[in-house]
Design an enzyme around this catalytic site. Structure first.
Site, mmCIF file in Angstrom:
data_model
loop_
_atom_site.group_PDB
_atom_site.id
_atom_site.type_symbol
_atom_site.label_atom_id
_atom_site.label_comp_id
_atom_site.label_asym_id
_atom_site.label_seq_id
_atom_site.Cartn_x
_atom_site.Cartn_y
_atom_site.Cartn_z
ATOM 1 N N GLU A 230 28.337 -10.975 -25.944
ATOM 2 C CA GLU A 230 26.541 -9.887 -25.673
ATOM 3 C C GLU A 230 27.326 -8.701 -25.410
ATOM 4 O O GLU A 230 27.735 -8.660 -24.097
ATOM 5 C CB GLU A 230 26.140 -10.990 -25.262
ATOM 6 C CG GLU A 230 24.504 -9.868 -25.117
ATOM 7 C CD GLU A 230 23.598 -10.798 -24.368
ATOM 8 O OE1 GLU A 230 23.789 -12.029 -23.984
ATOM 9 O OE2 GLU A 230 22.094 -9.656 -24.839
ATOM 10 N N ASP A 263 21.433 -8.379 -28.864
ATOM 11 C CA ASP A 263 20.903 -8.613 -28.335
ATOM 12 C C ASP A 263 19.413 -7.432 -28.167
ATOM 13 O O ASP A 263 20.104 -6.218 -28.636
ATOM 14 C CB ASP A 263 20.301 -8.336 -26.874
ATOM 15 C CG ASP A 263 19.636 -8.473 -25.667
ATOM 16 O OD1 ASP A 263 18.249 -7.916 -26.149
ATOM 17 O OD2 ASP A 263 19.277 -9.235 -24.854
ATOM 18 N N HIS A 290 20.036 -12.491 -30.453
ATOM 19 C CA HIS A 290 18.935 -11.844 -29.087
ATOM 20 C C HIS A 290 18.194 -11.477 -29.049
ATOM 21 O O HIS A 290 17.767 -9.963 -29.171
ATOM 22 C CB HIS A 290 19.480 -12.058 -27.565
ATOM 23 C CG HIS A 290 20.801 -12.973 -27.158
ATOM 24 N ND1 HIS A 290 21.308 -13.050 -26.119
ATOM 25 C CD2 HIS A 290 20.623 -13.916 -27.206
ATOM 26 C CE1 HIS A 290 21.857 -13.968 -25.447
ATOM 27 N NE2 HIS A 290 21.122 -14.870 -26.216
HETATM 28 C C1 RNT Z 1 21.241 -9.808 -19.792
HETATM 29 C C2 RNT Z 1 21.178 -10.333 -21.430
HETATM 30 C C3 RNT Z 1 21.710 -12.001 -21.483
HETATM 31 C C4 RNT Z 1 20.846 -12.073 -20.282
HETATM 32 C C5 RNT Z 1 20.519 -13.748 -20.059
HETATM 33 C C6 RNT Z 1 20.023 -14.460 -18.725
HETATM 34 O O1 RNT Z 1 20.956 -7.756 -20.060
HETATM 35 O O2 RNT Z 1 20.420 -10.115 -22.873
HETATM 36 O O3 RNT Z 1 21.840 -12.033 -22.466
HETATM 37 O O4 RNT Z 1 19.394 -11.663 -20.808
HETATM 38 O O5 RNT Z 1 22.269 -14.107 -20.561
HETATM 39 ZN ZN ZN Z 2 20.369 -11.198 -24.520
#
Ligand code: RNT
Ligand code: ZN
Length: 423
Positions: A230, A263, A290
């Site tokens: 990510e 995300d 995400h």
């Molecule tokens: C952080 C990322 C990650 C977190 C989680 C808690 O910017 O989005 O996914 O939100 O791991």
């Molecule tokens: Zn995230």
């Protein structure tokens, strides 16, 4: 259910209106029902985790604002909350667990020491509920992350520590997947970056690459474990440079056949996340989403049924990629009832998927191919006022979960009876 007749009638009317456009709503609901949404455990307790009784989110460029009463303080409360959430949702969900949420039973277990025993009770719980699970290393809220670097840290001792941690999360995730009989996604996100102009970006990125190579040396069957990476544009305190940028992970994922996690709060606000789906899917087997809502500096507001989520869902459906896109939620809001936040966010994501599945894509494509762009735009607008809400209400009805605003009452009741009793 009080309005059952009305809901059924509204569905029958809506069904006819969609049928006129060539859409079979019964079939759409079947498709919607097959989609699993992974619920992030961390909305229930503001990303604190259970390593110590008073554990709190610290650093990592993340921030939770608000102090609404009732956050989950231990494994039992978290499970009760998630069960409550699931009882208010139609469709299928999974649980997405962070490593700091182990069942540590009051023992201090550092991140490089976690093993499957700390997560066995979660697996047993998931088995009981017949749900899948996902997993995440926790590379923040730890003294070794205080300087802002983990897997890309120039301090070898710290970097080794984080490598060990992530290796263990993969081992645990593979065991979760094996025991549950459904692959577990282990998503790696690290906060590494710097507040101000950074000179030696190259070395940090080379270190991150090296750490990942080391971490992925061990191979696990894909039926047990899927690795995901990510990226992020910036975080609080890492405004000028983030080591794990989109380009970095995209390059790494394509070269090493890993999954990319997008995300929706991690890109420039004018970038459209939906547009990334059809590009990425030509180069990686699967994606992890995400689903979140970025607002100014914050990347994690509660998901709502907005244009961005709609476009995301449309692009997944239009690319016929529901089986290649794994959908998870990622937001944390401590200023409202946390159970309510989950239900709003999950229902909004389902609504977007439903809305996309109800699109007459064949018709839109046909118009597009003929260059009839006025007609294409007209249908896109017309679909916005079709009664998809009636379809979702009916979906809730046949799933035996509260329809319309009835879930508000249920959550208020849970707040009164359970949440308000937590200090
Ligand atoms: C952080 C990322 C990650 C977190 C989680 C808690 O910017 O989005 O996914 O939100 O791991
Ligand atoms: Zn995230």
């Amino acid at each position: 259910m009080k309005n059952q007749k009305n809901i059924e009638q509204a569905y029958q009317n809506a069904k006819q209106l969609y049928a006129d456009l060539g859409i079979d709503t019964d079939l759409v609901l079947k498709k919607l029902d097959e989609i699993e949404i992974s619920l992030h455990c961390w909305q229930a307790d503001d990303v604190g985790g259970f390593e110590t009784p008073d554990a709190e989110l610290s650093g990592g460029g993340l921030q939770v604002t608000g102090n609404y009463p009732g956050k989950a303080r231990n494994v039992e409360e978290l499970r009760s909350d998630i069960e409550k959430v699931m009882s208010l949702l139609p469709g299928k969900q999974r649980l997405n667990l962070h490593a700091i949420y182990g069942d540590f039973k009051g023992k201090k277990v550092d991140r490089d020491q976690i093993t499957i025993e700390h997560f066995q009770s979660w697996i047993d719980w998931a088995k009981k509920l017949n749900i899948g699970m996902d997993f995440n290393p926790t590379c923040f809220s730890h003294p070794y992350a205080d300087d802002g670097f983990t897997l890309s840290c120039k301090n070898e001792k710290h970097r080794k520590f984080w490598i060990e941690h992530v290796k263990r999360t993969r081992e645990i995730a593979a065991e979760i997947g094996k025991q549950l009989g459904k692959p577990c996604i282990n998503n790696i996100w690290i906060p590494d970056g710097s507040k101000d102009i950074s000179v030696d970006r190259y070395t940090h990125r080379a270190l991150l690459k090296d750490s990942l190579d080391e971490i992925f040396k061990v191979e696990y069957p894909k039926d047990y474990l899927k690795d995901s990476l990510e990226s992020k544009l910036f975080g609080i305190g890492s405004e000028s440079m983030v080591v794990g940028s989109h380009e970095f992970y995209l390059g790494y994922a394509i070269k090493n056949n890993k999954m990319i996690c997008i995300d929706s709060g991690h890109f420039h606000p004018t970038e459209q996340i939906g547009d990334k789906i059809s590009a990425l899917l030509l180069f990686v087997d699967e994606l992890l989403l995400h689903v979140s809502r970025g607002i100014r500096w914050d990347s994690d507001h509660v998901v709502i049924f907005n244009d961005e989520v709609q476009f995301l869902a449309q692009e997944i459906v239009r690319a016929n990629a529901l089986n290649r896109v794994n959908i998870a939620l990622d937001f944390f809001d401590a200023s409202i009832n946390r159970i309510g936040a989950y239900v709003i966010g999950t229902r909004a994501t389902q609504l977007a998927l439903l809305y996309a599945l109800l699109e007459p894509t064949h018709l839109l494509k046909e118009l597009e191919e003929k260059g009839k762009y006025f007609e294409r735009l007209a249908y896109i607008e017309i679909m916005k006022t079709k009664p998809f809400g009636a379809i979702y209400d009916y979906y809730c009805l046949i799933n035996n979960v509260p329809v319309g605003d009835y879930y508000i009452n249920e959550i208020q009741k849970y707040e009164k009876e359970v949440l308000s009793k937590r200090s």
